[in-house]
Write an enzyme that holds these catalytic residues in place. Structure first.
Site, PDB file in Angstrom:
ATOM      1  N   HIS A 230      25.924   3.130  24.537  1.00 53.07           N
ATOM      2  CA  HIS A 230      25.352   2.006  25.258  1.00 53.07           C
ATOM      3  C   HIS A 230      25.768   2.067  26.723  1.00 53.07           C
ATOM      4  CE1 HIS A 230      23.492  -1.522  26.586  1.00 53.07           C
ATOM      5  NE2 HIS A 230      24.633  -1.930  27.082  1.00 53.07           N
ATOM      6  N   TYR A 234      24.226   2.237  31.532  1.00 53.40           N
ATOM      7  CA  TYR A 234      24.641   1.639  32.814  1.00 53.40           C
ATOM      8  C   TYR A 234      25.134   2.699  33.783  1.00 53.40           C
ATOM      9  CZ  TYR A 234      23.943  -2.575  30.198  1.00 53.40           C
ATOM     10  OH  TYR A 234      23.372  -3.546  29.425  1.00 53.40           O
ATOM     11  N   HIS A 381      10.836  -0.113  25.371  1.00 50.66           N
ATOM     12  CA  HIS A 381      11.924  -0.751  26.138  1.00 50.66           C
ATOM     13  C   HIS A 381      12.568   0.244  27.097  1.00 50.66           C
ATOM     14  CE1 HIS A 381      15.900  -2.396  26.999  1.00 50.66           C
ATOM     15  NE2 HIS A 381      16.466  -1.410  26.327  1.00 50.66           N
ATOM     16  N   PHE A 382      12.912   1.424  26.593  1.00 47.54           N
ATOM     17  CA  PHE A 382      13.756   2.223  27.485  1.00 47.54           C
ATOM     18  C   PHE A 382      12.978   2.981  28.547  1.00 47.54           C
ATOM     19  CE2 PHE A 382      14.196   5.299  23.736  1.00 47.54           C
ATOM     20  CZ  PHE A 382      13.610   6.411  24.330  1.00 47.54           C
ATOM     21  N   HIS A 383      11.677   3.076  28.386  1.00 48.73           N
ATOM     22  CA  HIS A 383      10.926   3.624  29.538  1.00 48.73           C
ATOM     23  C   HIS A 383      10.769   2.571  30.634  1.00 48.73           C
ATOM     24  CE1 HIS A 383      10.182   6.951  26.771  1.00 48.73           C
ATOM     25  NE2 HIS A 383       9.961   7.667  27.861  1.00 48.73           N
ATOM     26  N   ARG A 444       9.211   5.272  15.749  1.00 46.11           N
ATOM     27  CA  ARG A 444       9.500   6.136  16.882  1.00 46.11           C
ATOM     28  C   ARG A 444       9.850   7.524  16.344  1.00 46.11           C
ATOM     29  NH1 ARG A 444      15.607   4.738  19.137  1.00 46.11           N
ATOM     30  NH2 ARG A 444      15.083   6.488  20.472  1.00 46.11           N
ATOM     31  N   ARG A 445       9.910   8.499  17.237  1.00 44.10           N
ATOM     32  CA  ARG A 445      10.332   9.852  16.872  1.00 44.10           C
ATOM     33  C   ARG A 445       9.508  10.453  15.745  1.00 44.10           C
ATOM     34  NH1 ARG A 445      16.781   8.395  17.060  1.00 44.10           N
ATOM     35  NH2 ARG A 445      17.067   9.208  19.143  1.00 44.10           N
TER      36      ARG A 445
HETATM   37 FE1  HAS Z   1      18.611  -0.929  26.270  1.00 37.79          FE
HETATM   38  C1  HAS Z   1      18.120   0.555  23.198  1.00 37.79           C
HETATM   39  C2  HAS Z   1      19.702  -3.782  24.740  1.00 37.79           C
HETATM   40  C3  HAS Z   1      19.264  -2.352  29.340  1.00 37.79           C
HETATM   41  C4  HAS Z   1      18.237   2.141  27.762  1.00 37.79           C
HETATM   42  N1  HAS Z   1      18.209   0.964  25.607  1.00 37.79           N
HETATM   43  C5  HAS Z   1      18.027   1.366  24.308  1.00 37.79           C
HETATM   44  C6  HAS Z   1      17.766   2.785  24.264  1.00 37.79           C
HETATM   45  C7  HAS Z   1      17.846   3.230  25.564  1.00 37.79           C
HETATM   46  C8  HAS Z   1      18.113   2.074  26.399  1.00 37.79           C
HETATM   47  C9  HAS Z   1      17.676   4.667  26.045  1.00 37.79           C
HETATM   48  O1  HAS Z   1      20.653  -4.650  21.980  1.00 37.79           O
HETATM   49  C10 HAS Z   1      17.442   3.598  23.017  1.00 37.79           C
HETATM   50  C11 HAS Z   1      18.560   4.465  22.552  1.00 37.79           C
HETATM   51  C12 HAS Z   1      18.121   5.262  21.347  1.00 37.79           C
HETATM   52  O2  HAS Z   1      17.587   6.371  21.539  1.00 37.79           O
HETATM   53  O3  HAS Z   1      18.235   4.766  20.211  1.00 37.79           O
HETATM   54  N2  HAS Z   1      19.291  -2.750  26.916  1.00 37.79           N
HETATM   55  C13 HAS Z   1      19.645  -3.794  26.130  1.00 37.79           C
HETATM   56  C14 HAS Z   1      20.017  -4.939  26.965  1.00 37.79           C
HETATM   57  C15 HAS Z   1      19.874  -4.522  28.272  1.00 37.79           C
HETATM   58  C16 HAS Z   1      19.452  -3.149  28.220  1.00 37.79           C
HETATM   59  C17 HAS Z   1      20.451  -6.293  26.492  1.00 37.79           C
HETATM   60  N3  HAS Z   1      18.707  -0.262  28.177  1.00 37.79           N
HETATM   61  C18 HAS Z   1      19.028  -0.999  29.298  1.00 37.79           C
HETATM   62  C19 HAS Z   1      19.058  -0.152  30.446  1.00 37.79           C
HETATM   63  C20 HAS Z   1      18.764   1.120  30.014  1.00 37.79           C
HETATM   64  C21 HAS Z   1      18.553   1.030  28.580  1.00 37.79           C
HETATM   65  C22 HAS Z   1      19.382  -0.640  31.851  1.00 37.79           C
HETATM   66  C23 HAS Z   1      18.678   2.390  30.758  1.00 37.79           C
HETATM   67  C24 HAS Z   1      18.925   2.545  32.020  1.00 37.79           C
HETATM   68  N4  HAS Z   1      18.823  -1.511  24.341  1.00 37.79           N
HETATM   69  C25 HAS Z   1      19.360  -2.701  23.940  1.00 37.79           C
HETATM   70  C26 HAS Z   1      19.495  -2.690  22.476  1.00 37.79           C
HETATM   71  C27 HAS Z   1      19.038  -1.447  22.036  1.00 37.79           C
HETATM   72  C28 HAS Z   1      18.639  -0.732  23.225  1.00 37.79           C
HETATM   73  C29 HAS Z   1      20.020  -3.754  21.601  1.00 37.79           C
HETATM   74  C30 HAS Z   1      18.998  -0.931  20.579  1.00 37.79           C
HETATM   75  C31 HAS Z   1      17.653  -1.071  20.016  1.00 37.79           C
HETATM   76  C32 HAS Z   1      17.558  -0.433  18.648  1.00 37.79           C
HETATM   77  O4  HAS Z   1      17.472  -1.187  17.651  1.00 37.79           O
HETATM   78  O5  HAS Z   1      17.576   0.797  18.526  1.00 37.79           O
HETATM   79  C33 HAS Z   1      20.194  -5.356  29.506  1.00 37.79           C
HETATM   80  O6  HAS Z   1      21.215  -4.722  30.244  1.00 37.79           O
HETATM   81  C34 HAS Z   1      19.007  -5.586  30.385  1.00 37.79           C
HETATM   82  C35 HAS Z   1      19.346  -6.452  31.577  1.00 37.79           C
HETATM   83  C36 HAS Z   1      18.223  -6.487  32.567  1.00 37.79           C
HETATM   84  C37 HAS Z   1      17.793  -7.552  33.243  1.00 37.79           C
HETATM   85  C38 HAS Z   1      16.666  -7.420  34.218  1.00 37.79           C
HETATM   86  C39 HAS Z   1      17.125  -7.725  35.643  1.00 37.79           C
HETATM   87  C40 HAS Z   1      16.046  -7.442  36.622  1.00 37.79           C
HETATM   88  C41 HAS Z   1      16.267  -6.968  37.848  1.00 37.79           C
HETATM   89  C42 HAS Z   1      15.091  -6.723  38.754  1.00 37.79           C
HETATM   90  C43 HAS Z   1      14.850  -7.904  39.633  1.00 37.79           C
HETATM   91  C44 HAS Z   1      13.581  -7.776  40.297  1.00 37.79           C
HETATM   92  C45 HAS Z   1      13.388  -7.995  41.600  1.00 37.79           C
HETATM   93  C46 HAS Z   1      12.027  -7.698  42.048  1.00 37.79           C
HETATM   94  C47 HAS Z   1      14.464  -8.393  42.534  1.00 37.79           C
HETATM   95  C48 HAS Z   1      18.390  -8.891  33.051  1.00 37.79           C
HETATM   96  C49 HAS Z   1      17.627  -6.718  38.373  1.00 37.79           C
HETATM   97  C50 HAS Z   1      11.610  -8.357  43.299  1.00 37.79           C
HETATM   98  C51 HAS Z   1      10.467  -7.610  43.812  1.00 37.79           C
HETATM   99  C52 HAS Z   1       9.470  -8.159  44.475  1.00 37.79           C
HETATM  100  C53 HAS Z   1       8.361  -7.322  44.939  1.00 37.79           C
HETATM  101  C54 HAS Z   1       9.434  -9.609  44.741  1.00 37.79           C
HETATM  102 CU    CU Z   2      22.494  -0.434  24.294  1.00 33.74          CU
END
Ligand code: HAS
Ligand code: CU
Length: 554
Positions: A230, A234, A381-383, A444-445
């Site tokens: 996990h 980050y 999700h992860f893309h 998946r996969r």
């Molecule tokens: Fe995830 C599965 C939970 C973030 C990558 N995640 C994956 C897998 C990958 C991955 C690769 O709880 C699959 C692994 C595999 O092969 O089995 N993930 C989360 C949670 C977050 C999260 C709670 N994941 C990421 C990030 C990744 C990533 C970052 C890669 C870089 N994920 C999971 C969970 C699984 C999971 C379970 C397991 C699922 C399963 O059952 O297999 C959080 O950290 C996300 C927080 C993000 C935010 C968004 C903030 C938005 C921002 C942009 C602001 C926009 C602005 C735009 C300022 C709260 C900062 C303004 C622009 C204008 C033009 C106005």
């Molecule tokens: Cu994770």
């Protein structure tokens, strides 16, 4: 409005030798990105029931290609970028010359690791997917190669810590410049996060693949994998956040609103990235439910620093947009420099990451995880996280960093802009396909083009996945063309002279509790305490069952 320079050591000279080492580290990463997308295309098209795998000369199976895609795009690309970008940002922020030998050693270690991994994967000796799950067994060169890639990240961290120590020697009692602080914390987080996978590979999988161990315990190795796995996401994300916090405000003409707020976000990542790994194992038997619940709650905790980032970055963008004449509630968005390819790629990265974050929260919610686990929802999700927030940001950074390091102007702004837009539109179509079909249970996969089972509910999602994936492929190819032509044909002398370092509205406090934020060692102690709570009970009570002989997916 008073302004404080995050760091302005008064000009920063980067010798040609250092530029060369940094350039090649980055080229390695961008080459891995480009190489990896070919099987990305094949995979996406397979979901639309189109099989192009036969056209890949070196490819024997679908899983070989899927492993190549995951390893090249999620591991080699991301860590090459971090290994070049973070030490450079640290040196620039501290106004310290980089250590040439460490730059080259980091690169050499990455190259060596790549040689081993490429040998294993291209030779169809390691079709274990990027999660390296036992009892699927890879050739020993695969595990060794990945260990060397991890060692290269340790060298990059060592480099940054040496720079920090030298800087501290003549800046006693001063606050660490923000850009250096967040760069260093990113790789400190990753250092501790990488230890469990080092144990998994060195103690279990490598000896097992060499025949020195007959059997392994799949649950134990899976748990060690996700202990790192996990937090690794980050390690991909934080270098992008470094750009969003400390560079993008400057690039859009804005300012970062709060220095200490940014530091706190990174410290929260340091503390919470690791004690959350079991959210990938909600469905695994043999792990106490109470432990999974602890990780589920902490996962909601690690969501917070990203929410804080959204707020902070949005405010910096708004300051920029308004200073450029944007008016009204949303007029500042249009006033942002959308004609700057570096900015546009990163704004699109942020926008898609909102959806990536939202889907992450669904994954983390235990009961909902039962619905989406092992379906195409997860790659959906992860893309939208590693495939957008991270990839598009590293692309956006390339649009100023490659010109900075080569001294050559960007080859075509228009093509660069087109690349990011095509990629983003493709990504949204692709993710919509994966997410909706995943909700209907599409696994998946799987090589859907040849699957003997099907469900009409997957039809539309599969087609959208294929269409979107093709556009994503085209977007990255255009990026590759722009960067390759910048390197060989960009106009000499037109690269930017400096890193675009931002200002904050207020200077970091020198008294009170805030200086304690810089005491990385103390935070590491808190981290170890949290890890003891989150993983201690499992490792203290688990009795390994070394039962599984190897299986080969090839
Ligand atoms: Fe995830 C599965 C939970 C973030 C990558 N995640 C994956 C897998 C990958 C991955 C690769 O709880 C699959 C692994 C595999 O092969 O089995 N993930 C989360 C949670 C977050 C999260 C709670 N994941 C990421 C990030 C990744 C990533 C970052 C890669 C870089 N994920 C999971 C969970 C699984 C999971 C379970 C397991 C699922 C399963 O059952 O297999 C959080 O950290 C996300 C927080 C993000 C935010 C968004 C903030 C938005 C921002 C942009 C602001 C926009 C602005 C735009 C300022 C709260 C900062 C303004 C622009 C204008 C033009 C106005
Ligand atoms: Cu994770």
């Amino acid at each position: 409005m008073s302004a404080y320079m995050v760091s302005d050591p008064g000009g920063y000279a980067l010798p040609a030798d250092h530029r060369r080492a940094l350039r090649w580290t980055l080229y390695l990463g961008y080459a891995a990105l480009t190489a990896g997308i070919f099987h990305g295309l094949a995979n996406a098209l397979s979901y639309a029931k189109v099989d192009i795998i036969g056209y890949f000369p070196a490819l024997k199976t679908y899983y070989q290609g899927l492993t190549a895609h995951g390893v090249a795009n999620a591991i080699i690309f991301t860590f090459s970028f971090g290994n070049a970008f973070l030490p450079l940002m640290t040196g620039r922020a501290l106004g310290r010359p980089l250590v040439g030998r460490l730059l080259w050693a980091t690169l050499a270690m990455m190259v060596l690791g790549n040689v081993f991994v490429t040998y294993a994967v291209v030779g169809n000796r390691a079709s274990v997917l990027f999660t390296s799950y036992a009892p699927l067994q890879a050739h020993w060169t695969y595990y060794l190669g990945l260990v060397l890639v991890v060692v290269s990240t340790w060298l990059a961290l060592l480099h940054m810590l040496i720079l920090l120590r030298r800087w501290r020697a003549d800046h006693r009692g001063e606050r660490i410049p923000l850009l250096a602080f967040i760069s260093i914390v990113s790789w400190v987080m990753w250092f501790f996060a990488s230890l469990p996978i080092a144990v998994e590979f060195l103690v279990f999988l490598l000896p097992w693949s060499l025949g020195l161990r007959a059997r392994v315990d799949p649950l134990l190795t899976r748990t060690l994998f996700w202990f790192t796995g996990h937090a690794i996401v980050y390690a991909w994300l934080l270098p992008a956040y470094v750009s969003w916090y400390a560079l993008i405000p400057r690039q859009v003409g804005g300012k970062l609103i709060s220095d200490q707020y940014a530091r706190m976000a990174f410290i929260l990542f340091l503390l919470l990235s690791q004690p959350t790994g079991l959210h990938h194992q909600f469905t695994d038997p043999g792990i106490p439910t109470g432990m999974k619940a602890v990780h589920a709650v902490l996962t909601f905790g690690v969501f917070l620093p990203s929410l804080a980032t959204a707020f902070s970055v949005m405010a910096a963008l708004e300051i920029g947009g308004r200073s450029r004449g944007g008016r009204g509630l949303l007029g500042w968005i249009r006033a942002l420099p959308w004609d700057d390819p570096s900015v546009t790629a990163q704004l699109l990265a942020m926008l898609t990451f909102i959806l990536g974050g939202a889907t992450g929260l669904v994954n983390a919610s235990w009961t909902m995880n039962q619905v989406i686990h092992n379906t195409t929802w997860v790659p959906g999700h992860f893309h939208m996280t590693v495939g957008s927030a991270v990839t598009l940001t590293f692309i956006g950074v390339a649009y100023w960093l490659i010109p900075y390091l080569t001294g050559r102007g960007l080859w075509s702004r228009r093509l660069a802009l087109a690349s990011s837009w095509i990629y983003t539109i493709g990504l949204l179509i692709f993710a919509r396909g994966m997410i909706s079909a995943g909700l209907a249970g599409m696994p998946r996969r799987i090589f859907r083009a040849h699957a003997t089972y099907d469900n009409p509910a997957w039809h539309l999602g599969g087609i959208l996945t294929g269409v979107g994936g093709s556009l994503m492929f085209l977007g990255i190819l255009l990026f590759f063309v722009v960067i390759a032509l910048t390197i060989v044909a960009g106009r000499p002398g037109e690269g930017p002279a400096d890193v675009p370092v931002s200002q904050t509205l207020t200077a970091p406090a020198r008294t009170g509790w805030e200086p304690a934020l810089d005491r990385i060692g103390v935070w590491v102690v808190v981290l170890l305490g949290l890890i003891a709570i989150a993983y201690g009970p499992f490792f203290a009570t688990y009795r390994p069952n070394f039962v599984s002989p190897p299986f080969h997916g090839f």
